[in-house]
Design an enzyme around this catalytic site. Structure first.
Site, PDB file in Angstrom:
ATOM      1  N   ASP A  67     -13.679-105.078  19.692  1.00 54.02           N
ATOM      2  CA  ASP A  67     -14.246-106.408  19.491  1.00 54.02           C
ATOM      3  C   ASP A  67     -13.397-107.244  18.546  1.00 54.02           C
ATOM      4  O   ASP A  67     -12.477-106.738  17.896  1.00 54.02           O
ATOM      5  CB  ASP A  67     -15.694-106.296  18.958  1.00 54.02           C
ATOM      6  CG  ASP A  67     -15.876-105.180  17.941  1.00 54.02           C
ATOM      7  OD1 ASP A  67     -14.874-104.757  17.340  1.00 54.02           O
ATOM      8  OD2 ASP A  67     -17.009-104.731  17.736  1.00 54.02           O
ATOM      9  N   ASP A 136     -28.321-101.206  12.687  1.00 53.04           N
ATOM     10  CA  ASP A 136     -29.358-101.437  13.706  1.00 53.04           C
ATOM     11  C   ASP A 136     -29.071-100.669  14.999  1.00 53.04           C
ATOM     12  O   ASP A 136     -29.681-100.928  16.030  1.00 53.04           O
ATOM     13  CB  ASP A 136     -29.493-102.939  14.001  1.00 53.04           C
ATOM     14  CG  ASP A 136     -28.200-103.558  14.556  1.00 53.04           C
ATOM     15  OD1 ASP A 136     -27.221-102.816  14.788  1.00 53.04           O
ATOM     16  OD2 ASP A 136     -28.171-104.782  14.763  1.00 53.04           O
ATOM     17  N   HIS A 138     -26.189-100.583  16.676  1.00 57.24           N
ATOM     18  CA  HIS A 138     -25.235-101.175  17.643  1.00 57.24           C
ATOM     19  C   HIS A 138     -23.942-100.379  17.731  1.00 57.24           C
ATOM     20  O   HIS A 138     -23.520 -99.731  16.770  1.00 57.24           O
ATOM     21  CB  HIS A 138     -24.955-102.659  17.327  1.00 57.24           C
ATOM     22  CG  HIS A 138     -24.162-102.930  16.087  1.00 57.24           C
ATOM     23  ND1 HIS A 138     -24.538-103.863  15.143  1.00 57.24           N
ATOM     24  CD2 HIS A 138     -22.986-102.430  15.628  1.00 57.24           C
ATOM     25  CE1 HIS A 138     -23.645-103.926  14.178  1.00 57.24           C
ATOM     26  NE2 HIS A 138     -22.682-103.064  14.440  1.00 57.24           N
ATOM     27  N   GLU A 143     -25.712-105.664  20.136  1.00 53.20           N
ATOM     28  CA  GLU A 143     -26.874-105.711  19.267  1.00 53.20           C
ATOM     29  C   GLU A 143     -28.132-105.324  20.045  1.00 53.20           C
ATOM     30  O   GLU A 143     -28.113-105.298  21.286  1.00 53.20           O
ATOM     31  CB  GLU A 143     -27.028-107.135  18.719  1.00 53.20           C
ATOM     32  CG  GLU A 143     -25.834-107.620  17.892  1.00 53.20           C
ATOM     33  CD  GLU A 143     -25.785-107.022  16.485  1.00 53.20           C
ATOM     34  OE1 GLU A 143     -26.241-105.884  16.299  1.00 53.20           O
ATOM     35  OE2 GLU A 143     -25.278-107.709  15.581  1.00 53.20           O
TER      36      GLU A 143
HETATM   37  C1  F6R Z   1     -16.265-102.428  14.748  1.00 53.92           C
HETATM   38  C2  F6R Z   1     -17.511-102.386  15.484  1.00 53.92           C
HETATM   39  C3  F6R Z   1     -18.842-102.232  14.835  1.00 53.92           C
HETATM   40  C4  F6R Z   1     -18.823-101.300  13.626  1.00 53.92           C
HETATM   41  C5  F6R Z   1     -20.209-101.222  12.995  1.00 53.92           C
HETATM   42  C6  F6R Z   1     -20.203-100.394  11.727  1.00 53.92           C
HETATM   43  O1  F6R Z   1     -15.156-102.587  15.626  1.00 53.92           O
HETATM   44  O2  F6R Z   1     -17.472-102.501  16.684  1.00 53.92           O
HETATM   45  O3  F6R Z   1     -19.769-101.758  15.771  1.00 53.92           O
HETATM   46  O4  F6R Z   1     -18.403-100.033  14.019  1.00 53.92           O
HETATM   47  O5  F6R Z   1     -20.684-102.491  12.723  1.00 53.92           O
HETATM   48  O6  F6R Z   1     -19.460-101.040  10.748  1.00 53.92           O
HETATM   49  P1  F6R Z   1     -19.033-100.285   9.407  1.00 53.92           P
HETATM   50  O7  F6R Z   1     -18.102 -99.196   9.819  1.00 53.92           O
HETATM   51  O8  F6R Z   1     -18.306-101.327   8.590  1.00 53.92           O
HETATM   52  O9  F6R Z   1     -20.274 -99.780   8.786  1.00 53.92           O
END
Ligand code: F6R
Length: 261
Positions: A67, A136, A138, A143
């Site tokens: 992403d 959450d 994701h 989401e």
């Molecule tokens: C990042 C991504 C997100 C993160 C998630 C956790 O490329 O796609 O899904 O993996 O938001 O973020 P952290 O690792 O910062 O807790």
């Protein structure tokens, strides 16, 4: 699903890196799906150490990231392109022309995501997809409420994700509200999935992903339907799992078979 539970995130990251390294040894021109965020940083450090020690090479690797924030230029400090360069690509022998991150400034985002998916398919699909998990539940920026069949597209972040990610920005108003993100359906096509989760803040999401029902309310739960999915957790992230002792014992055997421990 295999769930590897380690005392620390460093230990879990090292083991996850071993699984990636095992693939690169077997298939030096592997296609990797990569993630950003705080979670994979230790695993990337372990892989950087492996390259420095001559154990593996990224020379022929191709990669596609999950992403990118919509509206951020690639040189922005918080862009995921910048993150990948700083945390992995600048420190390994990868050819940067073979590393792909969605263009957050794409004027025609529909064309951008269609081209991105077509390029992954032309490369033969993703051999191993690295994932973190949001508090959450994701994966990528899918989401709650994202279709489990979703493809790469423009998405809106929830207030919770905006709040979670505000720590990387000066103020929470600076966090982009939208992103281009691979879909759950796109992620499910990877031949192997490696999800990392650390800290008590991820315990509820990990519980939902592994022991909850398959639901678009926790998009990581779709991974229950994936035939080759590995979770690497520290004890805090695994703390709410009912069957954690069983998972840890079973995964230990499975991992040993994969990395030759
Ligand atoms: C990042 C991504 C997100 C993160 C998630 C956790 O490329 O796609 O899904 O993996 O938001 O973020 P952290 O690792 O910062 O807790």
């Amino acid at each position: 699903m295999e769930i590897v539970i380690c005392k620390t995130k460093e230990e879990a990251s090292r083991k996850a890196a071993d699984l990636v390294a095992a693939l690169l040894k077997k298939k030096p021109d592997a296609v990797l799906g990569l993630a950003t965020g705080s979670t994979p940083v230790e695993m990337y450090k372990a892989l950087i150490a492996d390259v420095a020690a001559g154990k593996v090479s990224f020379k022929s690797v191709k990669s596609w990231n999950l992403d990118e924030y919509y509206g951020l230029e690639p040189t922005h400090e918080q862009s995921y392109r910048h993150f990948m360069d700083a945390n992995l690509f600048d420190h390994v022998d990868v050819d940067k022309a073979n590393t792909h991150v969605l263009d957050g400034l794409a004027a025609d985002w529909r064309k951008e995501v269609a081209d991105y998916e077509a390029a992954i398919a032309a490369a033969g699909g993703i051999d191993l997809q690295v994932l973190g998990i949001g508090s959450d539940g994701h994966i990528a920026f899918n989401e709650p409420g994202s279709s489990l069949a979703s493809r790469t597209r423009l998405v809106s972040l929830t207030p919770q994700t905006i709040a979670d990610n505000a720590r990387f920005f000066e103020k929470s108003e600076d966090v982009p509200r939208q992103a281009l993100s691979m879909g759950v359906g796109s992620i499910m096509e990877a031949r192997r999935v490696v999800l990392l989760a650390f800290g008590a803040g991820k315990a509820a999401a990990v519980k939902g992903a592994i022991e909850g029902g398959v639901s678009q309310f926790c998009t990581a739960s779709a991974l229950q339907m994936h035939p080759d999915c590995w979770f690497f957790c520290d004890e805090a992230a695994a703390s709410r799992l009912e069957l954690k002792d069983y998972y840890a014992w079973r995964a230990g055997e499975a991992l040993g078979a994969e990395i030759g421990d």
